[in-house]
Design an enzyme around this catalytic site. Sequence first.
Site, PDB file in Angstrom:
ATOM      1  N   ASP A   1     -44.109   6.199 -61.325  1.00  0.00           N
ATOM      2  CA  ASP A   1     -44.042   5.343 -60.144  1.00  0.00           C
ATOM      3  C   ASP A   1     -43.693   3.896 -60.477  1.00  0.00           C
ATOM      4  O   ASP A   1     -43.771   3.027 -59.612  1.00  0.00           O
ATOM      5  CB  ASP A   1     -45.354   5.421 -59.364  1.00  0.00           C
ATOM      6  CG  ASP A   1     -46.513   4.816 -60.128  1.00  0.00           C
ATOM      7  OD1 ASP A   1     -46.392   4.613 -61.359  1.00  0.00           O
ATOM      8  OD2 ASP A   1     -47.542   4.517 -59.494  1.00  0.00           O
TER       9      ASP A   1
ATOM     10  N   ASN B   1     -47.906  14.666 -47.859  1.00  0.00           N
ATOM     11  CA  ASN B   1     -48.160  14.625 -46.422  1.00  0.00           C
ATOM     12  C   ASN B   1     -49.190  15.681 -46.035  1.00  0.00           C
ATOM     13  O   ASN B   1     -49.766  16.354 -46.893  1.00  0.00           O
ATOM     14  CB  ASN B   1     -46.856  14.745 -45.642  1.00  0.00           C
ATOM     15  CG  ASN B   1     -46.922  13.959 -44.349  1.00  0.00           C
ATOM     16  OD1 ASN B   1     -47.386  14.468 -43.332  1.00  0.00           O
ATOM     17  ND2 ASN B   1     -46.487  12.697 -44.387  1.00  0.00           N
TER      18      ASN B   1
ATOM     19  N   TRP C   1     -46.514  11.381 -61.868  1.00  0.00           N
ATOM     20  CA  TRP C   1     -45.710  10.403 -61.137  1.00  0.00           C
ATOM     21  C   TRP C   1     -45.220   9.300 -62.064  1.00  0.00           C
ATOM     22  O   TRP C   1     -46.025   8.599 -62.672  1.00  0.00           O
ATOM     23  CB  TRP C   1     -46.532   9.782 -59.997  1.00  0.00           C
ATOM     24  CG  TRP C   1     -46.792  10.730 -58.861  1.00  0.00           C
ATOM     25  CD1 TRP C   1     -47.461  11.921 -58.913  1.00  0.00           C
ATOM     26  CD2 TRP C   1     -46.375  10.575 -57.497  1.00  0.00           C
ATOM     27  NE1 TRP C   1     -47.491  12.511 -57.673  1.00  0.00           N
ATOM     28  CE2 TRP C   1     -46.844  11.699 -56.780  1.00  0.00           C
ATOM     29  CE3 TRP C   1     -45.667   9.576 -56.799  1.00  0.00           C
ATOM     30  CZ2 TRP C   1     -46.618  11.864 -55.408  1.00  0.00           C
ATOM     31  CZ3 TRP C   1     -45.452   9.742 -55.433  1.00  0.00           C
ATOM     32  CH2 TRP C   1     -45.913  10.871 -54.759  1.00  0.00           C
TER      33      TRP C   1
ATOM     34  N   ASP D   1     -39.292  10.281 -49.378  1.00  0.00           N
ATOM     35  CA  ASP D   1     -39.107   9.537 -48.121  1.00  0.00           C
ATOM     36  C   ASP D   1     -37.833   8.701 -48.037  1.00  0.00           C
ATOM     37  O   ASP D   1     -37.505   8.191 -46.965  1.00  0.00           O
ATOM     38  CB  ASP D   1     -40.277   8.559 -47.828  1.00  0.00           C
ATOM     39  CG  ASP D   1     -41.589   9.276 -47.558  1.00  0.00           C
ATOM     40  OD1 ASP D   1     -41.582  10.516 -47.465  1.00  0.00           O
ATOM     41  OD2 ASP D   1     -42.612   8.585 -47.444  1.00  0.00           O
TER      42      ASP D   1
ATOM     43  N   LYS E   1     -48.695  15.654 -54.727  1.00  0.00           N
ATOM     44  CA  LYS E   1     -49.638  14.541 -54.593  1.00  0.00           C
ATOM     45  C   LYS E   1     -50.957  14.967 -55.208  1.00  0.00           C
ATOM     46  O   LYS E   1     -51.556  15.970 -54.788  1.00  0.00           O
ATOM     47  CB  LYS E   1     -49.855  14.199 -53.121  1.00  0.00           C
ATOM     48  CG  LYS E   1     -50.884  13.105 -52.885  1.00  0.00           C
ATOM     49  CD  LYS E   1     -50.361  11.713 -53.235  1.00  0.00           C
ATOM     50  CE  LYS E   1     -51.448  10.656 -53.027  1.00  0.00           C
ATOM     51  NZ  LYS E   1     -50.931   9.293 -53.278  1.00  0.00           N
TER      52      LYS E   1
ATOM     53  N   ASP F   1     -53.421   7.103 -50.506  1.00  0.00           N
ATOM     54  CA  ASP F   1     -52.084   6.845 -49.970  1.00  0.00           C
ATOM     55  C   ASP F   1     -51.845   5.358 -49.728  1.00  0.00           C
ATOM     56  O   ASP F   1     -50.699   4.937 -49.528  1.00  0.00           O
ATOM     57  CB  ASP F   1     -51.900   7.564 -48.630  1.00  0.00           C
ATOM     58  CG  ASP F   1     -51.992   9.065 -48.760  1.00  0.00           C
ATOM     59  OD1 ASP F   1     -51.413   9.622 -49.703  1.00  0.00           O
ATOM     60  OD2 ASP F   1     -52.677   9.688 -47.915  1.00  0.00           O
TER      61      ASP F   1
ATOM     62  N   HIS G   1     -40.621  16.129 -43.752  1.00  0.00           N
ATOM     63  CA  HIS G   1     -41.500  17.221 -43.325  1.00  0.00           C
ATOM     64  C   HIS G   1     -41.186  17.601 -41.884  1.00  0.00           C
ATOM     65  O   HIS G   1     -40.367  16.950 -41.229  1.00  0.00           O
ATOM     66  CB  HIS G   1     -42.966  16.826 -43.493  1.00  0.00           C
ATOM     67  CG  HIS G   1     -43.347  15.568 -42.768  1.00  0.00           C
ATOM     68  ND1 HIS G   1     -43.726  15.563 -41.450  1.00  0.00           N
ATOM     69  CD2 HIS G   1     -43.374  14.277 -43.184  1.00  0.00           C
ATOM     70  CE1 HIS G   1     -43.988  14.318 -41.084  1.00  0.00           C
ATOM     71  NE2 HIS G   1     -43.781  13.518 -42.112  1.00  0.00           N
TER      72      HIS G   1
ATOM     73  N   TRP H   1     -49.709   9.422 -41.821  1.00  0.00           N
ATOM     74  CA  TRP H   1     -49.462   9.852 -43.215  1.00  0.00           C
ATOM     75  C   TRP H   1     -50.473   9.316 -44.203  1.00  0.00           C
ATOM     76  O   TRP H   1     -50.414   9.650 -45.386  1.00  0.00           O
ATOM     77  CB  TRP H   1     -48.072   9.414 -43.659  1.00  0.00           C
ATOM     78  CG  TRP H   1     -47.802   7.948 -43.416  1.00  0.00           C
ATOM     79  CD1 TRP H   1     -47.204   7.421 -42.312  1.00  0.00           C
ATOM     80  CD2 TRP H   1     -48.152   6.832 -44.266  1.00  0.00           C
ATOM     81  NE1 TRP H   1     -47.149   6.035 -42.422  1.00  0.00           N
ATOM     82  CE2 TRP H   1     -47.721   5.649 -43.613  1.00  0.00           C
ATOM     83  CE3 TRP H   1     -48.767   6.716 -45.513  1.00  0.00           C
ATOM     84  CZ2 TRP H   1     -47.901   4.373 -44.149  1.00  0.00           C
ATOM     85  CZ3 TRP H   1     -48.946   5.442 -46.059  1.00  0.00           C
ATOM     86  CH2 TRP H   1     -48.511   4.290 -45.367  1.00  0.00           C
TER      87      TRP H   1
ATOM     88  N   TRP I   1     -41.114  15.194 -38.837  1.00  0.00           N
ATOM     89  CA  TRP I   1     -40.243  14.035 -39.038  1.00  0.00           C
ATOM     90  C   TRP I   1     -38.777  14.454 -38.861  1.00  0.00           C
ATOM     91  O   TRP I   1     -38.055  13.969 -37.990  1.00  0.00           O
ATOM     92  CB  TRP I   1     -40.515  13.467 -40.440  1.00  0.00           C
ATOM     93  CG  TRP I   1     -39.764  12.234 -40.817  1.00  0.00           C
ATOM     94  CD1 TRP I   1     -38.892  11.511 -40.045  1.00  0.00           C
ATOM     95  CD2 TRP I   1     -39.827  11.548 -42.078  1.00  0.00           C
ATOM     96  NE1 TRP I   1     -38.420  10.431 -40.751  1.00  0.00           N
ATOM     97  CE2 TRP I   1     -38.978  10.435 -41.996  1.00  0.00           C
ATOM     98  CE3 TRP I   1     -40.522  11.779 -43.277  1.00  0.00           C
ATOM     99  CZ2 TRP I   1     -38.808   9.550 -43.071  1.00  0.00           C
ATOM    100  CZ3 TRP I   1     -40.341  10.891 -44.327  1.00  0.00           C
ATOM    101  CH2 TRP I   1     -39.496   9.793 -44.226  1.00  0.00           C
TER     102      TRP I   1
END
Length: 578
Positions: free
Chosen positions: A203, A386, A201, A293, A511, A517, A346, A484, A349
Amino acid sequence: MSRTNPPPRRRRGALFTAGVLAATALGTGGLMQGTASAAAFACSVNYSANDWGSGFTANVTINNVGDTATTNWTLAYAYSGNQRLQSGWNGTWSQSGQNVTVRDAGWNARIAAGSSVTASANFNYSGTNAAPTSFSVNGIACNGNPGGPGDPGGPGDPGTPGDRVDNPYVGADVYVNPEWSARAAAEPGGNRIANQPTGVWMDRIAAINGVNGGMGLRDHLDEAVDQAGGDDLVFQVVIYNLPGRDCAALASNGELGPTEINRYKTEYIDVIADILADPAYADLRIVTVIEIDSLPNLVTNISPRATATPQCDTMLANGNYVEGVSYALSELGAVPNVYNYIDAGHYGWIGWDDNFGPSADLFYQTATHGQATVDDVHGFIVNTANYGPTTEPYYTINDSVNGTSVRQSSWVDWNRYVDNQSFAQGFRQELVGNGFRSGIGMLIDTSRNGWGGSDRPSGPGPRTDVNAYVDGSRLDGRLNTGNWCNQSGAGLGARPTAAPASGIDAYVWIKPPGESDGSSSAIPNDEGKGFDRMCDPTYQGNPRNNNHPSGALANAPISGHWFSAQFQQLMTNAYPPL
Ligand code: BGC
């Protein structure tokens, strides 16, 4: 260093090279500009077919590769079999014998120099379905040589070294992140999974060089070259630093404010793109997972919906998610061995009708915004970080109980999908119908969606009523599909697998299991991370999880930090079991 001149763009699918139509250049007053060089329309055509055996969708893209616009167009080509036109769109389609003609639809009549238009149609056929080999626009040949330079391979084309393959996971190992691997191996029992590949990641900007003495992007790539040892290897990197990141939640808010799009481009994407383009890494298959997302939030969490957040309204209004994602696609997609996969939420959603089509539209708009094109998109990923199951083996969306559809159960609540694999396959079709390449593939993050352990159903629920049936059947152990954060009861899912099902490029662990999370109570930090009550086990919910308790584990650290108790639970409830 920012790159102002990206390397030449590559295209996937058959490319037919240009013919040239000379046009007369008239100056003001109608005088011939004798000395001006003649402006020219020249065309190339990309043709692709999404074939389901007895029929197919043909997508034909006309590229104006000349230096003047055309104000109308008529495309002609021919099939060699019994292909029969059913219906077409984005143009007026007709067929006479084997000859197909497509006229512009009016609104797309003008093709500026350097621009493209795509028209599509459905055909039926029997026997073989060979792709047409020659095209003309306004009588000008766009004939070419499918399989020429830059073409990574139509059927029968072996491609040239460095070309993208259809599915990067086939025939390749996947990079094992030594830092995650060491953390996993240090856990009791963790050595059972410590050799699994997980996502790397990026991030925050600092992650590119490595945070707190940890590995940076080049360190990982150098290690990946070692792990490859001359064979094919997939390196999975997560691009996750948009301005105003995580607009519908707080746990993964990032370092860039909503307006800091220029820093995103110059200090983040450009730097990553330069590193990935280093010839030292040219033999790796670099899979990028693009901005989890972000775009789905712009569909579902905006006014006037009850699920709206002010932050998502801001990001929709300022356009910086679309700008950032399209920039990431074009800059990273310009690197020939990069495979871009966009995050697509997902099943629990985007599976509802009012989210499904609009999400595909937004993805297409984004992938054709700025310098990006659909050729920059190799596929999409669902369920990233997720918990939704890959498949629900004990019930389907088509089941009913005493005449009542499972769609009417409290759990399904009118969704069209009950699991991520059927959603990914259905959404793939929707995306192709919206103009994405027919060869796009889907990834499913199965890192934490196993739902094994003692609570796992072993068969369908009772057919007493629809809720008892669905609740007794479903593997998804959450209180609501909107939950989530650090889900109680979750287990590791399918181990990473290449090409597990039709349309699915791979099951992946993006992930890294064991990384939180979000914190279960507020914890000060210097990463921009907020406290989201969806990570608080005492929270009773909000409209985005239909006001259900969060189902989160207690005592969690901030997102991305190691959460030993969760790691242990994931191993205990792994399915398949370890
Ligand atoms: C966090 C990131 C972290 C990632 C992987 C995200 O939720 O915001 O900081 O790198 O998870 O664990």
